[in-house]
Design an enzyme around this catalytic site. Structure first.
Site, PDB file in Angstrom:
ATOM      1  N   TYR A  79     -79.197  63.613  -9.604  1.00  0.00           N
ATOM      2  CA  TYR A  79     -78.400  63.970 -10.785  1.00  0.00           C
ATOM      3  C   TYR A  79     -79.206  64.883 -11.713  1.00  0.00           C
ATOM      4  O   TYR A  79     -78.708  65.914 -12.190  1.00  0.00           O
ATOM      5  CB  TYR A  79     -77.980  62.693 -11.509  1.00  0.00           C
ATOM      6  CG  TYR A  79     -77.260  62.920 -12.812  1.00  0.00           C
ATOM      7  CD1 TYR A  79     -75.922  63.340 -12.823  1.00  0.00           C
ATOM      8  CD2 TYR A  79     -77.896  62.723 -14.040  1.00  0.00           C
ATOM      9  CE1 TYR A  79     -75.257  63.551 -14.021  1.00  0.00           C
ATOM     10  CE2 TYR A  79     -77.227  62.934 -15.233  1.00  0.00           C
ATOM     11  CZ  TYR A  79     -75.921  63.340 -15.222  1.00  0.00           C
ATOM     12  OH  TYR A  79     -75.247  63.548 -16.407  1.00  0.00           O
ATOM     13  N   SER A  89     -76.824  67.726 -19.561  1.00  0.00           N
ATOM     14  CA  SER A  89     -77.346  66.397 -19.888  1.00  0.00           C
ATOM     15  C   SER A  89     -78.794  66.541 -20.335  1.00  0.00           C
ATOM     16  O   SER A  89     -79.444  67.541 -19.995  1.00  0.00           O
ATOM     17  CB  SER A  89     -77.301  65.486 -18.651  1.00  0.00           C
ATOM     18  OG  SER A  89     -77.840  64.203 -18.958  1.00  0.00           O
TER      19      SER A  89
END
Ligand code: NAP
Length: 263
Positions: free
Chosen positions: A156, A142
């Site tokens: 995250y 990501s």
């Protein structure tokens, strides 16, 4: 990317979202694809949907956080397709939680899936990827963590940065086996998981992307297909940002100063 015809591919978390888009792109090039997830109904629905893409799609119920389940997935792919050429370690979760309220179970949930799950998936496929002689591992990372931040996603972001740390050493360790290890770094991609964050979030994200829209799951699939192809045989240990330019503006004013050439 004709080189992918007949290849055996595993996509973890392939029942929806980005994983399903990745699976569709490999299937469209004639690969055999095993998709995994934890929801049998979602897997069956995805397989039905993907059946018209070409190739040969199979499903398996498996939690990537369970090391034995990852080994069973690898064995099933070998059984079904005669080996493993490509692993797309894609399964991931992104529940929001502010740092001040974070509990051990919040942290464990994110790391069990995004970090441990990725590592168990890779480890389980190593022998078969080595036997392939042209093994490819593509991680779904990501921009959040390695490049950007967003309140609520510190755990995250840490997990996604951990993936890149893993990637660099794994690429060196696995090079003698002829296996490449690369990552795609999506920006904001229109998926079921992202839709769960609400329309306000989606609109805000669209406005922060120079190309003016969210990405599609197939656009991540295209990047994975390239990194898995023979044409990418000399690329390893790299990460490819696919984000419509989201990480580029220096500030909000840079976005607002964008010329509007649309008539
Ligand atoms: P999604 O729509 O929520 O789909 C996630 C997929 O992973 C589902 O198939 C889900 O199936 C599976 N999954 C989740 N936990 C699992 C586990 N423990 N074991 C096996 N499968 C599991 O999410 P997405 O947006 O497609 O995200 C996919 C990946 O892209 C993630 O790694 C995420 O971090 C990354 N990413 C997404 C975006 C974005 O904008 N969407 C941006 C950057 C990175 P079950 O829940 O049924 O198991």
């Amino acid at each position: 990317m004709n080189s992918l015809h007949g290849r055996s591919v595993i996509v973890t978390g392939g029942s929806r979202g980005i994983g399903k888009g990745i699976a569709r792109q490999f299937l469209a090039r004639g690969a055999g694809v095993l998709i995994t997830g934890r929801d049998e109904a979602a897997l069956s629905a995805a397989a039905k949907d993907l059946a018209s893409s070409g190739g040969d799609v199979a499903t398996m119920l498996a939690d990537v956080a369970d090391r034995a389940a990852c080994a069973a997935v690898a064995a099933a792919a070998v059984d079904r397709f005669g080996g493993i050429d490509v692993l797309c370690a894609n399964a991931g979760v992104f529940p929001a939680q502010r740092l001040a309220d974070m509990t051990p179970s919040d942290l464990a949930h994110v790391f069990d899936t995004n970090v441990y799950g990725m590592i168990w998936s890779v480890q389980a496929c190593l022998d078969a990827l080595t036997a392939s002689g042209r093994g490819r591992i593509v991680l779904t990372c990501s921009i959040t963590g390695p490049i950007t931040g967003f309140p609520g996603w510190s755990h995250y972001g840490a997990s996604k940065s951990a993936q890149l740390g893993f990637l660099r050493t794994a690429a060196i360790e696995l090079a003698p086996r002829g296996i490449t290890v690369n990552a795609v770094m999506p920006g904001n991609i229109a998926t079921e998981g992202l839709a769960d964050l609400g329309t306000d979030y989606l609109r805000q994200m669209e406005q922060s992307v120079p190309l003016g829209r969210l990405g599609s799951v197939d656009e991540i699939g295209h990047a994975c297909v390239f990194l898995a192809s023979d044409q990418a045989a000399y690329i390893t240990g790299q990460s490819l940002v696919v984000d419509g330019g989201q990480v580029l503006p220096e500030s909000l004013s840079a976005l607002h100063a964008m010329p509007d050439n649309r008539e």
